[in-house]
Design a protein around this motif. Structure first.
Motif, PDB file in Angstrom:
ATOM      1  N   SER A 109      34.655  44.734  45.223  1.00 51.23           N
ATOM      2  CA  SER A 109      34.772  43.589  44.325  1.00 51.23           C
ATOM      3  C   SER A 109      36.049  43.732  43.515  1.00 51.23           C
ATOM      4  O   SER A 109      36.416  44.845  43.106  1.00 51.23           O
ATOM      5  CB  SER A 109      33.570  43.506  43.377  1.00 51.23           C
ATOM      6  N   ARG A 110      36.710  42.598  43.286  1.00 55.88           N
ATOM      7  CA  ARG A 110      37.968  42.605  42.545  1.00 55.88           C
ATOM      8  C   ARG A 110      37.972  41.455  41.543  1.00 55.88           C
ATOM      9  O   ARG A 110      38.434  40.362  41.851  1.00 55.88           O
ATOM     10  CB  ARG A 110      39.157  42.471  43.498  1.00 55.88           C
ATOM     11  N   SER A 112      39.209  39.262  38.269  1.00 51.86           N
ATOM     12  CA  SER A 112      40.455  39.104  37.530  1.00 51.86           C
ATOM     13  C   SER A 112      40.357  39.906  36.233  1.00 51.86           C
ATOM     14  O   SER A 112      39.269  40.170  35.716  1.00 51.86           O
ATOM     15  CB  SER A 112      40.716  37.635  37.236  1.00 51.86           C
ATOM     16  N   TYR A 141      38.286  34.430  37.865  1.00 49.94           N
ATOM     17  CA  TYR A 141      37.614  34.543  39.160  1.00 49.94           C
ATOM     18  C   TYR A 141      37.176  35.982  39.400  1.00 49.94           C
ATOM     19  O   TYR A 141      37.596  36.922  38.713  1.00 49.94           O
ATOM     20  CB  TYR A 141      38.533  34.086  40.301  1.00 49.94           C
ATOM     21  N   SER A 142      36.330  36.146  40.420  1.00 49.29           N
ATOM     22  CA  SER A 142      35.933  37.475  40.889  1.00 49.29           C
ATOM     23  C   SER A 142      35.850  37.418  42.406  1.00 49.29           C
ATOM     24  O   SER A 142      35.163  36.561  42.963  1.00 49.29           O
ATOM     25  CB  SER A 142      34.585  37.885  40.296  1.00 49.29           C
ATOM     26  N   ASP A 143      36.574  38.310  43.072  1.00 50.24           N
ATOM     27  CA  ASP A 143      36.571  38.374  44.530  1.00 50.24           C
ATOM     28  C   ASP A 143      35.563  39.404  45.023  1.00 50.24           C
ATOM     29  O   ASP A 143      35.453  40.497  44.455  1.00 50.24           O
ATOM     30  CB  ASP A 143      37.950  38.786  45.069  1.00 50.24           C
ATOM     31  N   GLY A 337      32.147  28.919  44.460  1.00 45.45           N
ATOM     32  CA  GLY A 337      33.240  29.750  44.923  1.00 45.45           C
ATOM     33  C   GLY A 337      33.681  29.331  46.309  1.00 45.45           C
ATOM     34  O   GLY A 337      33.002  28.555  46.996  1.00 45.45           O
ATOM     35  N   ARG A 343      35.727  36.948  52.672  1.00 47.85           N
ATOM     36  CA  ARG A 343      35.833  37.010  51.217  1.00 47.85           C
ATOM     37  C   ARG A 343      35.079  35.869  50.559  1.00 47.85           C
ATOM     38  O   ARG A 343      35.017  34.760  51.084  1.00 47.85           O
ATOM     39  CB  ARG A 343      37.306  36.932  50.791  1.00 47.85           C
ATOM     40  N   ARG A 345      35.293  34.174  46.770  1.00 50.86           N
ATOM     41  CA  ARG A 345      35.937  34.132  45.449  1.00 50.86           C
ATOM     42  C   ARG A 345      35.112  33.222  44.546  1.00 50.86           C
ATOM     43  O   ARG A 345      35.052  32.011  44.751  1.00 50.86           O
ATOM     44  CB  ARG A 345      37.377  33.646  45.532  1.00 50.86           C
ATOM     45  N   TYR A 347      34.271  31.533  40.817  1.00 50.88           N
ATOM     46  CA  TYR A 347      35.043  31.063  39.674  1.00 50.88           C
ATOM     47  C   TYR A 347      34.119  30.722  38.510  1.00 50.88           C
ATOM     48  O   TYR A 347      32.960  30.369  38.706  1.00 50.88           O
ATOM     49  CB  TYR A 347      35.810  29.787  40.028  1.00 50.88           C
TER      50      TYR A 347
END
Length: 377
Positions: A109-110, A112, A141-143, A337, A343, A345, A347
């Protein structure tokens, strides 16, 4: 009770596509679940007019509905009202049965950076203080990167279980890309001359404890900051709808609960001068409301472009459907998202007004992100 599905009118056939209609891409699956319909379908998608070209957009979705053997078409608007929409033409609409839910395998997970968001809120508060804007909705956001390919309709099925009263959608917005979410916010619904909107703005995170949540709801009802943030949205929608209406009224705001949040919400009802007006055209004129952009709209949009470091795409846009009579419903594309095979993403945004606290706004985005992230496990 399961809502009725759309069917082709007896004795009718879908007309040929107009010569100027863009060529459709390959077939993509979709899902929509709301109080008016619950469907899945294979679809073709085309690039459509922007929200700024609201009359052209309404006409494009009307043509798609008339081509569809089911007599209905869907659309997705990006946040940027000058950017192209996606027009979605279903085929072979069927009721969506209970789907087997597969296990998502997350690689990493990545999110922002929270520090970037806090700095962005501080920057927006400076613009508010100098009178440039009254409200700006700032997003992050979060990926989630996946080890195995995702199924957007599986994710929609998870969201439907967790959010029984939401507009749940998995709509194709490009080759290999779906917008998936569970929106609690009705932008516009239309049946004949009657229209309804239910904007949400002013929020608090739910804790799961009934006593604590009721106290938070009471604070929302009395909060000058949240009531002001909410009023901007209601006034903007009423101002944009009123030229089309012979009657329009807005109820007093009350608190609406979702899976993770509490919101101030106002029921707006109206009667149109023209009962044949297209719901898609009207929704495009409303979009984006101060609930996802800010006010004044142009100045808030400029502040978002200068502050956010990413493209929102279809987040904070609008999604919905229209039938051959011009009736239908559109929801604001929040709690959502973008989903590709590798992936997701997610928001979320929060409305910044005078008196906003950067840390509290960051916490609000975490609560809103949790709707989609929880459905992903």
């Amino acid at each position: 009770m399961t809502p009725p599905l759309w069917t082709t009118e007896p004795g009718t056939t879908a007309p040929e596509a107009p010569a100027q209609e863009p060529a459709a891409t390959e077939i993509h699956p979709m899902h929509w679940r709301s109080s008016t319909a619950e469907v899945s379908a294979d679809t073709s998608i085309t690039v459509g007019p922007s929200a700024q070209r609201s009359t052209d957009l309404g006409a494009a979705i009307d043509r798609a509905a008339r081509r569809s053997t089911a007599g209905v078409a869907f659309g997705a608007l990006p946040f940027d009202r000058t950017a192209a929409s996606t027009v979605i033409t279903p085929a072979d609409i069927t009721h969506i049965a209970d789907r087997p839910v597969t296990q998502l395998k997350r690689a990493s997970s990545r999110p922002s950076e929270p520090s970037d968001y806090l700095a962005g809120v501080s920057s927006i508060l400076s613009r508010i203080a100098d009178g440039t804007v009254d409200k700006v909705v700032l997003a992050r956001y979060s990926d989630m990167l996946l080890e195995s390919p995702s199924d957007p309709l599986d994710i929609a099925a998870r969201l439907a279980v967790r959010n029984p009263s939401a507009h749940v959608f998995a709509l194709p917005v490009g080759p290999g890309r779906h917008l998936v979410g569970a929106s609690p916010e009705l932008l516009l619904a239309k049946t004949g001359a009657n229209v309804r909107s239910h904007p949400l703005a002013g929020s608090a995170r739910r804790t799961g404890d009934p006593v604590t949540d009721e106290q938070a709801a009471d604070r929302l009802r009395r909060s000058d900051k949240d009531l002001r943030e909410h009023r901007y949205v209601v006034e903007a929608i009423c101002d944009l709808l009123s030229p089309h209406c012979r009657r329009l009224s807005a109820a007093d705001p009350d608190v609406v609960a979702t899976d993770s949040m509490l919101h101030l919400g106002t029921e707006i009802t109206a009667e149109l001068d023209d009962p044949h007006a297209s719901v898609s055209r009207l929704a495009a004129e409303l979009h984006p409301t101060p609930a996802v952009c800010g006010t004044p709209r142009a100045a808030a949009g400029a502040a978002i472009n200068e502050t956010e470091s990413f493209d929102r795409g279809f987040f904070a846009g609008a999604v919905g459907w229209q039938d051959r009579a011009g009736d239908g419903e559109w929801a604001v594309s929040i709690r959502c998202g973008e989903v590709t095979a590798e992936r997701v993403r997610a928001y979320a945004g929060a409305g910044i007004v005078a008196g906003s606290d950067p840390t509290a706004e960051l916490t609000e985005t975490e609560g809103k992100l949790s709707t989609l992230l929880a459905a992903l496990g």
